[in-house]
Design a protein around this motif. Structure first.
Motif, PDB file in Angstrom:
ATOM      1  N   ALA A  26       0.831  -1.209   0.000  1.00 26.55           N
ATOM      2  CA  ALA A  26       0.000   0.000   0.000  1.00 26.55           C
ATOM      3  C   ALA A  26       0.864   1.257   0.000  1.00 26.55           C
ATOM      4  O   ALA A  26       0.563   2.224  -0.711  1.00 26.55           O
ATOM      5  N   LEU A  27       1.944   1.249   0.753  1.00 27.39           N
ATOM      6  CA  LEU A  27       2.801   2.431   0.866  1.00 27.39           C
ATOM      7  C   LEU A  27       3.757   2.593  -0.314  1.00 27.39           C
ATOM      8  O   LEU A  27       4.378   3.642  -0.465  1.00 27.39           O
ATOM      9  N   ALA A  28       3.875   1.575  -1.149  1.00 24.17           N
ATOM     10  CA  ALA A  28       4.822   1.613  -2.269  1.00 24.17           C
ATOM     11  C   ALA A  28       4.334   2.472  -3.431  1.00 24.17           C
ATOM     12  O   ALA A  28       5.122   2.827  -4.300  1.00 24.17           O
ATOM     13  N   ASP A  29       3.059   2.809  -3.454  1.00 23.97           N
ATOM     14  CA  ASP A  29       2.513   3.621  -4.535  1.00 23.97           C
ATOM     15  C   ASP A  29       2.597   5.100  -4.168  1.00 23.97           C
ATOM     16  O   ASP A  29       2.239   5.487  -3.049  1.00 23.97           O
ATOM     17  N   ALA A  30       3.033   5.923  -5.102  1.00 28.82           N
ATOM     18  CA  ALA A  30       3.234   7.350  -4.824  1.00 28.82           C
ATOM     19  C   ALA A  30       1.948   8.064  -4.430  1.00 28.82           C
ATOM     20  O   ALA A  30       1.955   8.918  -3.538  1.00 28.82           O
ATOM     21  N   VAL A  31       0.837   7.738  -5.070  1.00 32.12           N
ATOM     22  CA  VAL A  31      -0.434   8.403  -4.736  1.00 32.12           C
ATOM     23  C   VAL A  31      -0.876   7.995  -3.337  1.00 32.12           C
ATOM     24  O   VAL A  31      -1.278   8.835  -2.524  1.00 32.12           O
ATOM     25  N   ARG A  32      -0.787   6.701  -3.027  1.00 28.54           N
ATOM     26  CA  ARG A  32      -1.199   6.253  -1.694  1.00 28.54           C
ATOM     27  C   ARG A  32      -0.275   6.814  -0.621  1.00 28.54           C
ATOM     28  O   ARG A  32      -0.724   7.195   0.466  1.00 28.54           O
ATOM     29  N   LEU A  33       1.012   6.896  -0.909  1.00 26.70           N
ATOM     30  CA  LEU A  33       1.950   7.472   0.050  1.00 26.70           C
ATOM     31  C   LEU A  33       1.612   8.946   0.282  1.00 26.70           C
ATOM     32  O   LEU A  33       1.677   9.428   1.420  1.00 26.70           O
ATOM     33  N   ARG A  34       1.220   9.640  -0.741  1.00 27.04           N
ATOM     34  CA  ARG A  34       0.810  11.047  -0.588  1.00 27.04           C
ATOM     35  C   ARG A  34      -0.416  11.160   0.317  1.00 27.04           C
ATOM     36  O   ARG A  34      -0.489  12.051   1.170  1.00 27.04           O
ATOM     37  N   ILE A  35      -1.370  10.254   0.157  1.00 24.77           N
ATOM     38  CA  ILE A  35      -2.555  10.246   1.014  1.00 24.77           C
ATOM     39  C   ILE A  35      -2.145  10.039   2.469  1.00 24.77           C
ATOM     40  O   ILE A  35      -2.596  10.750   3.373  1.00 24.77           O
ATOM     41  N   VAL A  36      -1.264   9.069   2.705  1.00 28.87           N
ATOM     42  CA  VAL A  36      -0.807   8.762   4.063  1.00 28.87           C
ATOM     43  C   VAL A  36      -0.046   9.945   4.646  1.00 28.87           C
ATOM     44  O   VAL A  36      -0.233  10.302   5.820  1.00 28.87           O
ATOM     45  N   ARG A  37       0.788  10.572   3.847  1.00 26.52           N
ATOM     46  CA  ARG A  37       1.515  11.752   4.331  1.00 26.52           C
ATOM     47  C   ARG A  37       0.549  12.865   4.713  1.00 26.52           C
ATOM     48  O   ARG A  37       0.726  13.520   5.746  1.00 26.52           O
ATOM     49  N   ASP A  38      -0.464  13.089   3.897  1.00 26.07           N
ATOM     50  CA  ASP A  38      -1.454  14.127   4.210  1.00 26.07           C
ATOM     51  C   ASP A  38      -2.201  13.799   5.499  1.00 26.07           C
ATOM     52  O   ASP A  38      -2.418  14.671   6.345  1.00 26.07           O
TER      53      ASP A  38
END
Length: 117
Positions: A26-38
């Protein structure tokens, strides 16, 4: 006996069912990582519509589903909005330091000009 299930209830893995490989995927995708960071930066519930993502609505829905099914976020309906929270307590209990390390590495990458999304 028949039970009436809430059609808007979303399934989430219990803490003991969250698997490292699913979280890493889940964290390996740039869009999902952006969601998690937000979510980590906000520290509060955010509606799916609060995110300005460079993908279509259906793709955004897919990314949130991957995050939910992997145990990274919890989603709940409030009225017509689907609110998202980071499952930091669960992730920190299962994989101490992982989330902080991923978030720090992502921020460092952005600092080098390597932001993908």
């Amino acid at each position: 006996m028949t039970t009436t299930a809430d059609p808007r209830a979303l399934e989430h893995p219990a803490r003991d069912r969250i698997r490292l490989e699913d979280v890493l995927h889940a964290l390996a995708d740039a869009v999902r990582l952006r969601i998690v960071r937000d979510l980590a930066g906000e520290g509060a519930e955010l509606s799916c519509s609060d995110f300005d993502l460079p993908v279509t609505k259906s793709t955004t829905t897919h990314h949130f589903r991957v995050l939910r099914e992997s145990g990274v976020v919890r989603q709940a309906y409030r009225g017509t909005a689907k609110l998202n929270t980071l499952r930091r307590d669960d992730l920190d209990a299962l994989f101490p330091g992982l989330l902080d390390a991923v978030l720090a590495a992502s921020a460092a990458q952005d600092g080098r000009g390597g932001a993908a999304v």
